[in-house]
Design an enzyme around this catalytic site. Structure first.
Site, PDB file in Angstrom:
ATOM      1  N   GLY A   3      52.893  75.113  -4.649  1.00 60.61           N
ATOM      2  CA  GLY A   3      54.183  74.417  -4.696  1.00 60.61           C
ATOM      3  C   GLY A   3      54.133  73.172  -5.565  1.00 60.61           C
ATOM      4  N   VAL A 185      49.185  71.599  -0.493  1.00 63.68           N
ATOM      5  CA  VAL A 185      48.581  72.732  -1.205  1.00 63.68           C
ATOM      6  C   VAL A 185      49.180  74.085  -0.815  1.00 63.68           C
ATOM      7  CG1 VAL A 185      46.420  71.539  -1.669  1.00 63.68           C
ATOM      8  CG2 VAL A 185      46.641  72.877   0.433  1.00 63.68           C
ATOM      9  N   LYS A 186      50.276  74.067  -0.083  1.00 57.53           N
ATOM     10  CA  LYS A 186      50.870  75.335   0.334  1.00 57.53           C
ATOM     11  C   LYS A 186      51.838  75.890  -0.736  1.00 57.53           C
ATOM     12  CE  LYS A 186      48.940  75.733   4.430  1.00 57.53           C
ATOM     13  NZ  LYS A 186      47.804  74.791   4.575  1.00 57.53           N
ATOM     14  N   THR A 187      52.273  77.132  -0.522  1.00 55.03           N
ATOM     15  CA  THR A 187      53.104  77.838  -1.509  1.00 55.03           C
ATOM     16  C   THR A 187      54.385  77.082  -1.838  1.00 55.03           C
ATOM     17  OG1 THR A 187      52.213  79.927  -0.729  1.00 55.03           O
ATOM     18  CG2 THR A 187      54.232  80.052  -2.022  1.00 55.03           C
TER      19      THR A 187
END
Ligand code: PLP
Length: 396
Positions: A3, A185-187
């Site tokens: 993301g 660090v997520k989508t």
């Protein structure tokens, strides 16, 4: 899970809407907020995208798990079944409530093995918490059958697999409750943030109250609201939610690019002798945030991992010796190294993790390598990376 790679003008515009009024909180100040309710807007859009009736935003994925468990009435001494391969948040969120994590083996899906789950059920078991690691999912149908047989709650941790599906349903929407993280660090990211989703209104009403000190959110005078239950503060800020509104608008583009890059990488290495791929349960569709594969044994996998890094393939992970994602790295949990005294229920009921047999998990984890899929790569860069992967893996 990239993301942050696509952060741009859309996110800045959403955040600016909030900065212009200066109302950084999601509740109240109706007259001063220029009509902006970013957390509410995100919740409505996210529920729609996940095809569920309800969504509650919170401050992180870890708090989403805690809030989800609390909302379903799970508390001290209740046992929650979780996998040996996950992020530390799984046991943190359970132990936070005085509930007891029961660690169970994974299989070639790299998620909970349904047979091992059934074997771990006791009269105190209340919940099964599969974790859809690295872009793919647990066998949700088998787990749901077990939940129905023993009257247990199915809580999906979909933090690493947002956008994937099972039986055509978005991951997180299949169980009784689903949890997501929007950490950096997520989508998709909010900077920090998380969400609980459900089709059951009473869970989300409970979640709404629990994440805000028990507030019933009835009327528009916060001070006059009542508190039907004890709660806590797991609120998201309006600034973080604003980032999420923009990121959610980009999720399908991110998933499309991930799929394209994943497919190029997978095709490149699928002919390499000794390389096999993680099993995706029937009807499952990955979110393509990682390419996960097995080598014939642990020694070869370690050599392969080293060769990949030496070939410049950054973002390749060997979880077996990782500090954060596999039980081998959780000495603090195995030894119950808590700053203060832990609840008596945890001390009494917790399995001895130093002696429990997790050889089945070791079998799969020691052979597993995961390669991160990014969206910012050019076509040429992906092709080059795929060729380097093939060459490195062929060399060992
Ligand atoms: C990231 C993550 C969490 C926790 O999310 P935070 O927002 O960082 O608290 C929980 N479970 C899994 C599987 C995760 O990857």
């Amino acid at each position: 899970m990239p993301g942050f790679e696509v952060f741009g003008a859309e996110e800045r515009k959403q955040v600016n809407d909030v900065l212009e009024s200066g109302i950084l909180m999601r509740y109240g100040f109706d007259a001063m907020r220029n009509g902006h309710w970013k957390a509410k807007e995100f919740e409505e859009a996210f529920a729609e995208r996940m095809q569920v009736n309800h969504c509650q935003l919170v401050s992180s994925g870890t708090s989403a798990l805690t809030v989800a468990l609390a909302s379903a009435g799970i508390g001290a001494g209740d046992e929650v079944i979780m996998p040996t391969f996950t992020f530390v948040a799984s046991f943190e969120s359970i132990m936070m409530l005085g509930a007891v994590p029961v660690l169970v083996d994974i299989d070639d899906t790299l998620t909970l093995d349904p047979a091992a789950v059934e074997a771990a059920i006791t009269p105190r078991t209340r919940c099964i918490m599969p974790v859809h690691m690295c872009g793919s999912m647990a066998d949700l149908k088998a787990l749901k059958n077990i939940c129905e047989k023993y009257n247990l709650l199915l809580l999906e941790d979909a933090c690493q697999a947002i956008g994937g599906t099972f039986e055509g349903k978005p991951l997180g929407s299949y169980g009784d409750l689903g949890c997501f993280s929007f950490d950096f660090v997520k989508t998709i990211t909010c900077g920090e943030g998380g969400a609980v989703i459900s089709n059951f209104e009473h869970y989300i009403t409970n979640a709404d109250q629990y994440q805000d000190h028990g507030h019933d959110h009835d009327g528009n005078d916060r001070g006059a609201e009542t508190h039907p239950h004890l709660g806590y503060n797991f609120r998201i800020s309006e600034l973080n939610a604003a980032v999420g509104v923009a990121q959610l608008g980009k999720i399908d583009t991110i998933l499309d690019i991930q799929k394209k890059h994943y497919t190029i990488m997978r095709n490149a290495i699928s002919g390499v002798e000794g390389v096999t791929f993680r099993r995706v349960p029937e009807t499952g569709v990955e979110n393509y945030s990682f390419l996960n594969f097995f080598l014939p044994d642990g020694e070869t996998a370690q050599k392969a991992h080293k060769a990949l890094l030496e070939a410049g393939v950054d973002g390749s992970f060997y979880w077996f010796t990782n500090n954060w994602h596999y039980i081998n790295g959780w000495e603090h949990l195995r030894e119950l190294k808590s700053m203060g005294s832990l609840p008596a229920e945890i001390k009494e009921q917790m399995q001895d993790l130093n002696t429990t047999d997790f050889s089945q998990s070791d079998h799969w984890m020691s052979r597993t390598i995961s390669c991160l899929v990014k969206v910012g790569w050019s076509e040429e860069e992906v092709q080059k990376r795929a060729a380097s992967m093939k060459e490195a893996l062929s060399s060992i």
